[in-house]
Design a protein around this motif. Structure first.
Motif, mmCIF file in Angstrom:
data_model
loop_
_atom_site.group_PDB
_atom_site.id
_atom_site.type_symbol
_atom_site.label_atom_id
_atom_site.label_comp_id
_atom_site.label_asym_id
_atom_site.label_seq_id
_atom_site.Cartn_x
_atom_site.Cartn_y
_atom_site.Cartn_z
ATOM 1 N N HIS A 194 0.827 -1.215 0.000
ATOM 2 C CA HIS A 194 0.000 0.000 0.000
ATOM 3 C C HIS A 194 0.859 1.261 0.000
ATOM 4 O O HIS A 194 0.650 2.177 0.794
ATOM 5 C CB HIS A 194 -0.955 0.004 1.204
ATOM 6 C CG HIS A 194 -2.014 -1.043 1.119
ATOM 7 N ND1 HIS A 194 -2.121 -2.055 2.045
ATOM 8 C CD2 HIS A 194 -2.983 -1.270 0.208
ATOM 9 C CE1 HIS A 194 -3.127 -2.845 1.715
ATOM 10 N NE2 HIS A 194 -3.668 -2.392 0.600
ATOM 11 N N ALA A 195 1.836 1.324 -0.914
ATOM 12 C CA ALA A 195 2.709 2.491 -1.000
ATOM 13 C C ALA A 195 1.911 3.763 -1.213
ATOM 14 O O ALA A 195 1.027 3.809 -2.073
ATOM 15 C CB ALA A 195 3.712 2.315 -2.137
ATOM 16 N N THR A 196 2.200 4.772 -0.448
ATOM 17 C CA THR A 196 1.593 6.116 -0.459
ATOM 18 C C THR A 196 0.169 6.140 0.073
ATOM 19 O O THR A 196 -0.451 7.195 0.119
ATOM 20 C CB THR A 196 1.603 6.783 -1.855
ATOM 21 O OG1 THR A 196 0.512 6.297 -2.659
ATOM 22 C CG2 THR A 196 2.922 6.581 -2.581
ATOM 23 N N MET A 197 -0.379 4.989 0.472
ATOM 24 C CA MET A 197 -1.759 4.910 0.943
ATOM 25 C C MET A 197 -1.799 4.793 2.466
ATOM 26 O O MET A 197 -0.786 4.493 3.104
ATOM 27 C CB MET A 197 -2.469 3.690 0.350
ATOM 28 C CG MET A 197 -2.377 3.539 -1.141
ATOM 29 S SD MET A 197 -3.168 1.990 -1.681
ATOM 30 C CE MET A 197 -2.327 1.713 -3.228
ATOM 31 N N PRO A 198 -2.969 4.978 3.070
ATOM 32 C CA PRO A 198 -3.098 4.665 4.484
ATOM 33 C C PRO A 198 -2.763 3.192 4.722
ATOM 34 O O PRO A 198 -3.102 2.330 3.916
ATOM 35 C CB PRO A 198 -4.580 4.951 4.775
ATOM 36 C CG PRO A 198 -4.982 5.937 3.729
ATOM 37 C CD PRO A 198 -4.202 5.576 2.501
ATOM 38 N N GLY A 199 -2.086 2.898 5.808
ATOM 39 C CA GLY A 199 -1.712 1.523 6.090
ATOM 40 C C GLY A 199 -0.455 1.072 5.374
ATOM 41 O O GLY A 199 -0.172 -0.135 5.309
ATOM 42 N N GLN A 200 0.311 2.009 4.838
ATOM 43 C CA GLN A 200 1.543 1.664 4.137
ATOM 44 C C GLN A 200 2.482 0.865 5.033
ATOM 45 O O GLN A 200 2.650 1.163 6.216
ATOM 46 C CB GLN A 200 2.227 2.954 3.686
ATOM 47 C CG GLN A 200 3.614 2.788 3.107
ATOM 48 C CD GLN A 200 4.243 4.111 2.748
ATOM 49 O OE1 GLN A 200 3.950 4.667 1.708
ATOM 50 N NE2 GLN A 200 5.099 4.631 3.620
ATOM 51 N N THR A 201 3.097 -0.178 4.468
ATOM 52 C CA THR A 201 4.060 -1.013 5.180
ATOM 53 C C THR A 201 5.315 -1.153 4.337
ATOM 54 O O THR A 201 5.238 -1.431 3.144
ATOM 55 C CB THR A 201 3.483 -2.417 5.450
ATOM 56 O OG1 THR A 201 2.330 -2.294 6.292
ATOM 57 C CG2 THR A 201 4.498 -3.312 6.136
#
Length: 242
Positions: A208-215
């Motif tokens: 989830h790059a650049t999104m909420p929840g990015q890891t």
């Protein structure tokens, strides 16, 4: 000729990475088209929420008949998906024949492993078309991971995780830097191929790059084999640094 069909790249998920041209088109188009799973909104449509509110009169949702239930190499996937693209193209053709413009909202870039390409192949020779490039998921991933991907003369290879394990290992062994897409159920295979190529220690897993929840984590430190659709593996190059 004024375009009627638009493939609009919205970037990797962060709405602020959307281009000015993309914003202009989705504000003005007669129809906003997005791909989605059955019963849910598409991620690209959610990205566009920052710019344009839902409007039932403008929306066309194209719901995939299958997603991850069937492996892509099997006829049970290819046959219904091909029919789906035919039907979707016919739907948009009817709109454009009536003079209405259709903006197909795309995650990342429309011409980089994008579903829009299948509509473009069916429609671009019939209707004036514009494709708006977008920031790709891999670009968003390596920037958020603070990982330069190529140095000097490094060669970058982009690989789908759906390739056979031996082919993945061979191609990884022949390149300086790599991006591996389409993980999902292929993550264990990708892990093994990286190990065979001697690259597991350099691999970075981004979800989830650049999104909420990015890891972001080293793949070797990831304790499970869960890999959602929006995940990617980066293998940065180690070439000439000045």
């Amino acid at each position: 000729m004024t375009p009627l069909l638009f493939g609009v790249g919205l970037g990797p998920g962060e709405p602020d990475y959307m281009t000015v041209r993309a914003r202009d088109i989705i504000l003005k188009a007669d129809r906003l088209v997005h791909f989605c799973k059955r019963g849910s909104r598409g991620h690209a449509r959610e990205t566009a929420d920052r710019v344009v509110a839902p409007d039932a009169a403008r929306e066309i949702a194209l719901a995939f008949p299958v997603t991850i239930e069937v492996p892509v190499a099997e006829p049970g996937y290819a046959v219904p998906i091909a029919a789906f693209y035919d039907e979707s193209a016919a739907c948009l053709a009817a709109e454009m024949e009536a003079g209405r413009s259709c903006a197909v909202l795309c995650d990342g870039d429309p011409f980089f492993y994008g579903s829009f390409m299948h509509l473009w192949r069916r429609l671009a020779h019939r209707f004036p078309t514009e494709v708006v490039p977008g920031v790709t998921s891999m670009t968003g991933a390596w920037v958020r991971a603070q990982t330069p991907i190529t140095w000097g003369d490094d060669v970058l290879t982009v690989l789908p995780g759906t390739l056979p394990e031996a082919e993945l290992a061979r191609r990884l062994g022949d390149t300086d830097a790599a991006v591996i897409m389409k993980l999902g159920r292929n993550l264990p295979k990708v892990r093994r191929a990286l190990a065979v190529a001697g690259l597991l220690h350099r691999a970075i897993y981004v979800e989830h790059a650049t999104m909420p929840g990015q890891t972001i984590t080293r793949l070797a430190d990831k304790q499970d084999d869960r890999a959602p659709y929006f995940s990617i593996v980066l293998v940065p190059g180690e070439g000439r640094r000045l």
